[in-house]
Design an enzyme around this catalytic site. Structure first.
Site, PDB file in Angstrom:
ATOM      1  N   ASN A  30       0.872  -1.175   0.000  1.00 51.11           N
ATOM      2  CA  ASN A  30       0.000   0.000   0.000  1.00 51.11           C
ATOM      3  C   ASN A  30       0.915   1.232   0.000  1.00 51.11           C
ATOM      4  O   ASN A  30       1.466   1.581   1.038  1.00 51.11           O
ATOM      5  CB  ASN A  30      -0.910  -0.028   1.227  1.00 51.11           C
ATOM      6  CG  ASN A  30      -1.818   1.191   1.294  1.00 51.11           C
ATOM      7  OD1 ASN A  30      -1.845   1.999   0.368  1.00 51.11           O
ATOM      8  ND2 ASN A  30      -2.554   1.318   2.390  1.00 51.11           N
ATOM      9  N   SER A  47       3.249  -2.199  10.508  1.00 51.11           N
ATOM     10  CA  SER A  47       4.692  -2.226  10.796  1.00 51.11           C
ATOM     11  C   SER A  47       5.357  -3.544  10.413  1.00 51.11           C
ATOM     12  O   SER A  47       6.288  -4.004  11.085  1.00 51.11           O
ATOM     13  CB  SER A  47       4.946  -1.906  12.277  1.00 51.11           C
ATOM     14  OG  SER A  47       4.505  -0.584  12.561  1.00 51.11           O
ATOM     15  N   GLU A  87      -5.565  -5.012  10.320  1.00 50.45           N
ATOM     16  CA  GLU A  87      -4.557  -3.988  10.585  1.00 50.45           C
ATOM     17  C   GLU A  87      -4.911  -3.264  11.889  1.00 50.45           C
ATOM     18  O   GLU A  87      -5.731  -2.320  11.870  1.00 50.45           O
ATOM     19  CB  GLU A  87      -4.527  -2.966   9.454  1.00 50.45           C
ATOM     20  CG  GLU A  87      -4.175  -3.547   8.101  1.00 50.45           C
ATOM     21  CD  GLU A  87      -3.617  -2.480   7.162  1.00 50.45           C
ATOM     22  OE1 GLU A  87      -2.470  -2.641   6.730  1.00 50.45           O
ATOM     23  OE2 GLU A  87      -4.312  -1.491   6.887  1.00 50.45           O
ATOM     24  N   LYS A  92       0.068   4.218  -0.324  1.00 49.05           N
ATOM     25  CA  LYS A  92      -0.615   5.377   0.271  1.00 49.05           C
ATOM     26  C   LYS A  92      -0.353   6.635  -0.578  1.00 49.05           C
ATOM     27  O   LYS A  92      -0.257   6.532  -1.801  1.00 49.05           O
ATOM     28  CB  LYS A  92      -0.182   5.546   1.734  1.00 49.05           C
ATOM     29  CG  LYS A  92      -0.355   4.247   2.546  1.00 49.05           C
ATOM     30  CD  LYS A  92      -0.158   4.407   4.025  1.00 49.05           C
ATOM     31  CE  LYS A  92      -0.346   3.064   4.721  1.00 49.05           C
ATOM     32  NZ  LYS A  92      -0.263   3.144   6.176  1.00 49.05           N
ATOM     33  N   GLU A  98      -7.057   4.628   7.569  1.00 48.54           N
ATOM     34  CA  GLU A  98      -6.773   6.046   7.277  1.00 48.54           C
ATOM     35  C   GLU A  98      -7.951   6.698   6.553  1.00 48.54           C
ATOM     36  O   GLU A  98      -8.223   7.886   6.745  1.00 48.54           O
ATOM     37  CB  GLU A  98      -5.468   6.147   6.467  1.00 48.54           C
ATOM     38  CG  GLU A  98      -4.257   5.868   7.360  1.00 48.54           C
ATOM     39  CD  GLU A  98      -3.061   5.254   6.666  1.00 48.54           C
ATOM     40  OE1 GLU A  98      -3.003   5.251   5.420  1.00 48.54           O
ATOM     41  OE2 GLU A  98      -2.180   4.752   7.389  1.00 48.54           O
ATOM     42  N   HIS A 124      -9.699   1.055   4.562  1.00 48.20           N
ATOM     43  CA  HIS A 124      -8.452   1.294   5.294  1.00 48.20           C
ATOM     44  C   HIS A 124      -8.704   2.266   6.453  1.00 48.20           C
ATOM     45  O   HIS A 124      -9.472   3.218   6.309  1.00 48.20           O
ATOM     46  CB  HIS A 124      -7.373   1.845   4.350  1.00 48.20           C
ATOM     47  CG  HIS A 124      -6.013   1.792   4.978  1.00 48.20           C
ATOM     48  ND1 HIS A 124      -5.592   2.705   5.908  1.00 48.20           N
ATOM     49  CD2 HIS A 124      -4.998   0.899   4.835  1.00 48.20           C
ATOM     50  CE1 HIS A 124      -4.361   2.378   6.310  1.00 48.20           C
ATOM     51  NE2 HIS A 124      -3.982   1.290   5.676  1.00 48.20           N
ATOM     52  N   GLY A 184       2.277   2.213  10.955  1.00 42.61           N
ATOM     53  CA  GLY A 184       3.231   3.312  10.862  1.00 42.61           C
ATOM     54  C   GLY A 184       3.901   3.668  12.178  1.00 42.61           C
ATOM     55  O   GLY A 184       4.541   4.716  12.289  1.00 42.61           O
TER      56      GLY A 184
END
Ligand code: 13P
Length: 256
Positions: A6, A213, A169, A8, A96, A94, A175
């Site tokens: 991904n 991560s 996730e 992003k 985010e 996702h 991250g």
């Protein structure tokens, strides 16, 4: 095993071109049966990525889709548009996007509908916040995310399961450099698998990827766990070395 990158909102055009051709080399260096690599690039780089995909070892997909096919939705892109320029996959839900764009479970379900109707494989992302894990609610949060999204596509079940991949996730692991404990990953993946087959009527458990991560140094431990069918990789997918290390870990586990 599936190893998905991904990207992003990262990379400039020329970087994306370079990285895409590195991914092509990584994919070519393995036999067809080993590992499937997916790239979720920024939509602008669709052509760049499509040029290196063979749809056997390497495919790509959109990071997000509108729920309609066409229309007056300035700045948006539909699943069918992605499909028309070579995408085979669609990332949905996702964390985010849930956070930045307030995407709800029912909206995410409508995105699944759009992707399914466009003939795309779907990667549905789910995951709990840290406070939810600490409160002991992680499994409840995650299974409810899946149930609520699938509620929107009831009429396509059970067939839709054939093209649905779940990506677990945990939001606090994305991250942050803080990867979930292997035991917790195993437990959650098993809970997802059992919930899909026992409570949601999946004919067989979907493939389940872990994200958060993932690096070459922790990938092999994760991939060795039952119910872990690969990874959805953010940061480490932006560097050729780091990503090829993760693919190598998947191959090693598969062969071992
Ligand atoms: P990181 O690998 O950077 O933690 O990101 C994970 C992710 O969000 C993939 O979708």
């Amino acid at each position: 095993m599936i190893i998905a990158a991904n990207w992003k909102m990262n990379l400039l055009g020329h970087d994306a071109r370079d990285l895409a051709s590195e991914f092509q080399k990584i994919a070519k260096n393995q036999s067809v049966s080993d590992v499937k690599i997916l790239i979720f690039p920024p939509a602008l780089y669709a052509d760049i990525v499509n040029d290196v995909c063979d749809d056997e070892r390497l495919s790509w997909g959109g990071q997000n889709t509108h729920i309609a096919r066409f229309g007056a939705h300035t700045g948006d892109i539909s699943a069918e548009m992605y499909r028309s320029v070579g995408a085979r996959y669609q990332l949905v839900g996702h964390s985010e996007r849930r956070a930045d764009h307030k995407e709800s479970d029912s909206y995410i379900g409508a995105q699944l509908r759009a992707a399914h109707e466009a003939g795309l494989h779907m990667v549905l992302c789910v995951g709990e916040q840290l406070d939810q894990r600490e409160a002991g609610d992680a499994e409840k949060v995650v299974t409810e995310q899946i149930a609520r999204a699938l509620d929107e596509v009831k009429e396509y079940l059970p067939d839709l399961w054939d093209n649905l991949i779940i990506a677990y996730e945990p939001v606090w692991a994305i991250g942050t450099g803080r990867v979930a404990e292997p035991q917790d990953v195993f437990q959650m993946h098993k809970a997802i698998a059992d919930y899909c087959t026992h409570s949601l009527g999946a004919p067989q458990r979907p493939q389940i990827l872990y994200g958060g991560s993932v690096k070459a140094s922790n990938a092999q431990t994760l991939f060795a766990l039952d119910y872990v069918d690969g990874a959805l990789v953010g940061g480490a997918s932006l560097q050729q070395d780091a990503f090829s290390g993760i693919v190598a870990a998947a191959i090693a586990v598969q062969k071992g």
